[in-house]
Structure formats: C-alpha cells, structure tokens
Design an enzyme around this catalytic site. Structure first.
Site, PDB file in Angstrom:
ATOM      1  N   PRO A 606       8.849   4.594   2.617  1.00  0.00           N
ATOM      2  CA  PRO A 606       8.427   5.687   1.726  1.00  0.00           C
ATOM      3  C   PRO A 606       7.732   6.796   2.514  1.00  0.00           C
ATOM      4  O   PRO A 606       7.113   6.560   3.552  1.00  0.00           O
ATOM      5  CB  PRO A 606       7.447   4.990   0.772  1.00  0.00           C
ATOM      6  CG  PRO A 606       6.945   3.810   1.534  1.00  0.00           C
ATOM      7  CD  PRO A 606       8.094   3.359   2.385  1.00  0.00           C
ATOM      8  N   HIS A 607       7.842   8.019   2.007  1.00  0.00           N
ATOM      9  CA  HIS A 607       7.282   9.186   2.688  1.00  0.00           C
ATOM     10  C   HIS A 607       7.271  10.338   1.701  1.00  0.00           C
ATOM     11  O   HIS A 607       7.829  10.242   0.603  1.00  0.00           O
ATOM     12  CB  HIS A 607       8.146   9.569   3.892  1.00  0.00           C
ATOM     13  CG  HIS A 607       9.528   9.972   3.479  1.00  0.00           C
ATOM     14  ND1 HIS A 607      10.522   9.050   3.242  1.00  0.00           N
ATOM     15  CD2 HIS A 607      10.058  11.187   3.198  1.00  0.00           C
ATOM     16  CE1 HIS A 607      11.616   9.689   2.845  1.00  0.00           C
ATOM     17  NE2 HIS A 607      11.353  10.978   2.800  1.00  0.00           N
ATOM     18  N   GLU A 608       6.681  11.434   2.106  1.00  0.00           N
ATOM     19  CA  GLU A 608       6.771  12.667   1.329  1.00  0.00           C
ATOM     20  C   GLU A 608       6.809  13.844   2.291  1.00  0.00           C
ATOM     21  O   GLU A 608       6.782  13.684   3.503  1.00  0.00           O
ATOM     22  CB  GLU A 608       5.599  12.804   0.352  1.00  0.00           C
ATOM     23  CG  GLU A 608       6.045  12.934  -1.111  1.00  0.00           C
ATOM     24  CD  GLU A 608       7.058  14.027  -1.378  1.00  0.00           C
ATOM     25  OE1 GLU A 608       7.005  15.078  -0.718  1.00  0.00           O
ATOM     26  OE2 GLU A 608       7.895  13.842  -2.275  1.00  0.00           O
TER      27      GLU A 608
END
Length: 694
Positions: A606-608
């Site tokens: 997960p990341h943004e």
C-alpha cells in the site's frame, strides 16, 4: 541541399554496386528514415521526368532501372537552387512564407523565393490555401497588395513549428529554417538558458523535445522582433508556468525585447506538452503508475520470452516516459522520424507491446493513443539491445563536439550500458587522422567527414533511440568483420566507488544519508576530476536500507485488509515518516482504484501520492498472523503488507524495483514466512537482495 541527395544519385548510377538503405545511412551518418526521404525526393524527380521509380526489396535493398542514370540530365552538382522542388514542397514552403510574413506578400515574391514562375504559384494557390486552412488560418487577398494570413498568433506559431520540423527533403528544410533563422550566438545562448533551467526546475527534456522547444523560441524571437505577440490567453497556471516565465525573462534580457504574460502562458502550455526524461513531479499517482509499469514489464518479458525484469533503466525510463505522457495533454508536435523506422524493423516487439497495452490502460481507463505504441516500443527495443550488448566487448573511441564535460557525461553512460573498452576521447576535428586499427568504431555526437573508421552518431544524453543505433552498428560490424569478443579491463572510477559507498551510508545513517551522499559525491567527483550532478546522479537506497529490523513486525493480528494497511502505516507514522492522513489516503486509494497494490500472491504494497502526507522516504513490513483477503482472488489471502512512503517519483525506485524482483522468488517469500524475529527477516531481505543484484 542536395549535396547528399545528389551524392546518393551518383552512388545509384553504378548499377553493378549493391546498395541498401542501411548502407547509405551508415555512409552519410544519418537515420534510415532520412535516407527514405531522400529516395522519395529522387522518385519525385524520376516521376516528373517520366522515368521508372526506385523500388525496395526486403532488407532495404534498392533496385533501380537500367535507365536510372538519365536522371543526371535533370540534376546538377551546383548550388541548392539547381534542385527542382516538387509540387508538395512548393505548397508547404509557400504556405510557410505567407505565415511568416507580417505584411502582404505578392505572388511574384513567392515565385522568386521558390525559383519558379508566377504562373506556377497561381496554379498552386488553391492548394496553398487548403494547407493554410488545415492550420486553422486563412489566406486573404488584396487586389493591389497581394496575400496575407489571417488568424491568431498562436496558430501561426504552431503552423511554423510543424512546418520547420517536418520538412520532407533537405531542400524544404533549408527554405523553412531560413525563414526563422537566428544568429548562431543567439542559438547558443538559447541552448544554455534551456539547459540551465532544466537543472534548476529538475525537468529534463528529451532530445527531441529539447530541439522543438529551441525551435519554438527561435520562432518566438523572430515574431516578437517583427512586433507580433501572442494574443490574450485564458490564464491557466500549470506546473511548467514558473519554468516558462524564468526562461522567457532571461531571453528577453539578452535579446532586448519585452515579454508578456500571454507569451509566458502559451510557452508554459507548450512545455506541458513536451516530453521529459525525468522531472520533479507533484502528481499523486506516480507510484501507482510505477506499479503498473512493473506489471507491463513482467508481461512483455513473458510475451517476448526474454527476461527484461532486471533492467532497472528500462523500468525507470519507461516509468518516467509514461508519467510525462499522462501528466500533460497530447503533444502538438509531429512524430519523431525514427519511430516509424523502429516499428517497421521490430514488428514482433511492436505486436507484443500492442498486445499488452491493456495493462497500461488500467492507469486512465482510456485507450492509449497510437503514437504511444511507437514510443513504448522504442523503450522495449532499447532494453533488448542493452541485454544483448552487455555481453559484447568492443574497442571504441568517443568523439564529442561540446567539450570535456559533455564527453565525460557520454562516457559514463556508455560504460554503464555497454561492455566497451573506451580507448580514447577525441575532438571531432581529430577524427579524420585516426588510425583505423586503433578501435572497432567511433561513437560521435556529430557526423564525421573524412574519417576512415566506422562511426555511429548519438546524442550526448544517450537516449533509448541511441541504444538502438549503437546496437545496430554492433550487429553490422559483427556480421561484416566477425569481430572477436574481447575481455573487459576493470578500473577504479568515481561511479564504481560511489556504488560501494552509498549502501553503507544508507545503512549507517539513513536519516542523514541524502545530504551526506551529496557531499561525498562532490568530493569524489573533484578527486577524479569529473563533473557530477549531485542531485540526479545520487544512488537511491536499496530495499534492505529502507527495511531495517526496526521497521518490521511479525505475526500481527488484523481483522481485514483495512486494518492491515493501517497497522503497516502506523510503524512509519510513529517514526515520523508520514502524517496520520497518509494512512487514510492509502485506504481511500484502494477503495477507489481497487487492490492493484497486491503485487504477488500473498504480498501487498500500500502507498499513496507524494502530496498526501509523506514526509520521508521509507518502508515498513508486517507479517500477518492470519492472512486476510484484499479482493484479488488469484493473489489472496495476503500475508505480508509492506507500506511505502514516497517523497518523489524516484528516490524509492531502486528499492521498489528490487522488491518486485524478489517477489518472483518463492524461496524468498518462504524464508520470510518461516523467520522468527524482525532481525532475521531484515537479514533475509539483505541476503536475497544482494544475491539478486549479482
């Protein structure tokens, strides 16, 4: 002009001599596409004089009729004006003449410039009007004054930009560029300003876009000096507005004219449409695009049955290219001439790219434009050339016309991608005196006249198209001369030393690493007497440097994927790498875009985006006590969640690249599954990463 075209005609007048497009391209130091255009010009002359045209066989062999040598009676070895323009050339040049002028232009003036009769221009007039109309402009006439163009200044400049950049023959190119000529010292000044602002704004244009931006600025200066300025534009401040303003303010100081806000606005629009090799990004989706790029490389490797997953440059270059494409409107510039040639010569690669384009379309949900097929194919072909030529050793001389700094830049890039022995670095004027036995061939940034050694022309930045040119030259030499494979001598270099130092620095003082590396690179560069870009050349951290044992937790209990994402992010939050909103943004990203972050069976990252609360580049890893589903049937359930905090589009790239490659190794994931402590997990990551790098 036609110095080259007429030389080709004389070459073709020897019927017993087999001649090919690739042979002529090598002889004259130009691309095969340029030779094809020259052959089209020759065919126009043959057709207008009712002689049989040239034909092409497979492999680019040129077939000419026995009557071909009659063409000599229609051409001259004299000056440019001995060449007879085709009708298409006359129309395009006449249209550009009209658009360039700020006053009325008479038919006689056009005829004099083209060295044709006034009656010929009258016969061409309707088609000239049609050509101009396609550019959004209109030809208006006055009974006693002549013709002039009506339309916006921005449309006129775009018309001239396209016309000057897409000349079909040397004759046309000479007349086109003659209308927008600036003194050589002004051109040099423009090049320096663009280059300086590229580094200041961290936005580096591709060679093709650099030349088009330079060409536009020459057009702009000519138009401004004639009193012609861009019309009022709707204000739309883009990411390139400041760069456009800085460039135009510097130019106006040197060229002594006044720039306007509308000039800046229009130029910023053009910069937004340009292509970049790399650029500082403010877009939040850069990391997502890198994930999808990795999937594309996996798939294209399987389709071509060639493993390209280990080519970091392929991953970095293609990611940067796609980021440039998706962060701006479609370019107004015409196609790069070499693209069509590469598509013709690499049909299998192009077919594989077309088959896998759907993977990249995940990014926007819209079809990818046809022009992008060619650009993506170039990146794939360059990766194939790098893989093939890493195993070949050649003795090479580097010739550069732009000084020692540019020579060193080209030298470092060559050493990085080819197993060459660089035996000498020379200036261009030395090439004609080179001993043919000193090297296998010369790599030069400009054509070399009177040189007895084979040579290939590249840009100092050594882009993907250049890799293909060098690869083609290697193939040609091996086939014709059966060159032996030579061993590589190892030497201590600044780059090699820094590759050893950087991982130690990242591991020892991760928080202070970026600034310390910049200082060390400066000192090492000075010691080796090499100019080094401390920003762009700094080595990004490895995976094990971003995942020390302090950022790993094992057997974490989570009820669902949202809790798993949150727990992985809390490690970085507690250590000050992200803000609390970053965790919420990661969850919202998956809700909106789906679980594309699940890269491999049982493993999610997960990341943004970089503007959603990331503070420092970092990673954290949790192993779930009970795996949870993320919504990808063939990859669920997920046991490992690795949170990524990205501060830009590049610093995390090596670590991410290595992680993705490790996930293809089942032994790696099994070892992580069985380990008992965070320290043991960190050791496994470091061990497998170094083994993969070797």
């Amino acid at each position: 002009m036609n110095k080259r075209t007429i030389s080709i005609i004389h070459e073709l007048c020897a019927p017993e001599k087999p001649i090919s497009i690739s042979g002529l391209a090598g002889q004259f130091g130009v691309s095969q596409r340029t030779i094809r255009n020259d052959l089209n010009t020759i065919n126009d002359i043959l057709n207008e004089n009712e002689l049989l045209k040239l034909k092409l066989k497979s492999g680019g062999q040129i077939i000419r009729d026995p009557s071909f040598d009659q063409i000599l009676s229609f051409v001259s070895d004299g000056d440019f004006y001995a060449y007879k323009l085709s009708k298409g050339e006359r129309i395009r040049i006449a249209s550009a003449l009209l658009v360039t002028s700020s006053e009325y232009t008479t038919l006689s003036a056009i005829a004099d410039t083209l060295f044709v009769s006034r009656a010929t221009v009258i016969n061409d007039l309707e088609e000239i009007k049609t050509c101009v109309k396609e550019g959004g402009l209109e030809v208006v006439s006055h009974p006693s004054r002549g013709l002039r163009i009506q339309g916006t200044e921005s449309d006129k400049r775009v018309f001239l930009l396209k016309a000057a950049d897409s000349g079909q023959s040397m004759a046309e190119q000479e007349l086109m560029t003659g209308q927008i000529h600036v003194p050589e010292e002004t051109r040099t000044m423009l090049q320096k300003i663009i280059t300086e602002q590229e580094h200041i704004h961290k936005c580096y244009l591709t060679d093709d876009s650099f030349q088009k931006v330079l060409l536009y600025l020459e057009i702009m200066i000519n138009r401004n000096l004639m009193g012609e300025y861009i019309e009022v534009r709707r204000k739309n401040v883009s990411g390139k507005h400041q760069m456009a303003q800085d460039i135009l303010e510097l130019i106006s100081q040197y060229c002594h004219f006044r720039t306007t806000e509308d000039e800046i606005q229009f130029f910023s629009e053009l910069l937004s449409m340009a292509r970049y090799t790399r650029q500082r990004t403010g877009e939040g989706d850069a990391v997502k695009l890198q994930f999808i790029t990795r999937q594309f490389i996996w798939q294209i490797s399987e389709e071509l049955r060639v493993n390209l997953n280990g080519d970091y440059d392929f991953f970095e270059n293609l990611s940067a290219h796609l980021e440039s494409v998706y962060s701006a409107a479609s370019p107004v510039y015409p196609d790069n001439p070499i693209i069509e040639e590469i598509l013709e010569e690499n049909t299998e690669v192009a077919a594989a790219v077309r088959k896998k384009l759907a993977i990249l379309q995940q990014y926007t949900g819209e079809p990818i434009e046809e022009i992008e097929l060619g650009y993506i194919t170039v990146h794939v072909c360059a990766a194939l050339e790098r893989k093939k030529n890493k195993e070949i050793a050649f003795h090479v001389i580097v010739a550069c016309h732009a000084g020692i700094g540019t020579s060193q830049l080209l030298l470092e890039r060559l050493k990085k991608h080819f197993n060459f022995q660089i035996v000498d670095i020379i200036s261009v004027h030395e090439a004609k005196n080179m001993d043919p036995g000193k090297a296998d061939f010369i790599i030069s940034t400009v054509p070399l006249e009177g040189c007895g050694l084979d040579h290939v022309i590249v840009s100092p930045l050594l882009n993907d198209e250049d890799y293909i040119r060098v690869g083609n030259k290697i193939d040609s030499l091996r086939d014709s001369r059966n060159l032996p494979v030579r061993g590589e001598e190892h030497e201590i270099t600044a780059k090699g030393l820094l590759e050893k130092l950087d991982p130690v620095i990242w591991e020892s003082v991760p928080d202070a690493a970026p600034e310390l590396i910049r200082k060390i690179r400066k000192i090492v560069g000075e010691y080796f007497n090499q100019t080094m870009d401390t920003e762009s050349e700094a080595e990004p951290p490895y995976l094990h440097e971003l995942l020390p044992h302090t950022r790993i937790m094992l057997d974490v209990e989570c009820g669902d994927w949202k809790e798993a994402v949150r727990r992985s992010g809390e490690i970085l939050l507690d250590m000050g790498y992200i803000e609390a909103r970053y965790i919420d943004a990661m969850i919202a990203n998956i809700d909106e875009n789906g679980p594309y972050i699940v890269l491999s069976p049982g493993f999610a990252v997960p990341h943004e985006g970089v503007e959603q609360g990331s503070i420092r580049v970092g990673m954290s890893l949790i192993r779930l006590k009970d795996p949870v589903p993320f919504g990808v049937e063939e990859l669920d359930p997920v046991e490992f969640v690795c949170c990524l905090s990205a501060v830009d589009h590049k610093t995390h790239l090596r670590a991410f690249f290595n992680l993705v490659n490790l996930l293809r190794d089942e032994n790696f994931k099994q070892s992580l599954h069985q380990c008992r402590t965070p320290e043991e997990a960190a050791g496994i990551i470091e061990k497998y990463e170094y083994e993969t790098a070797e």
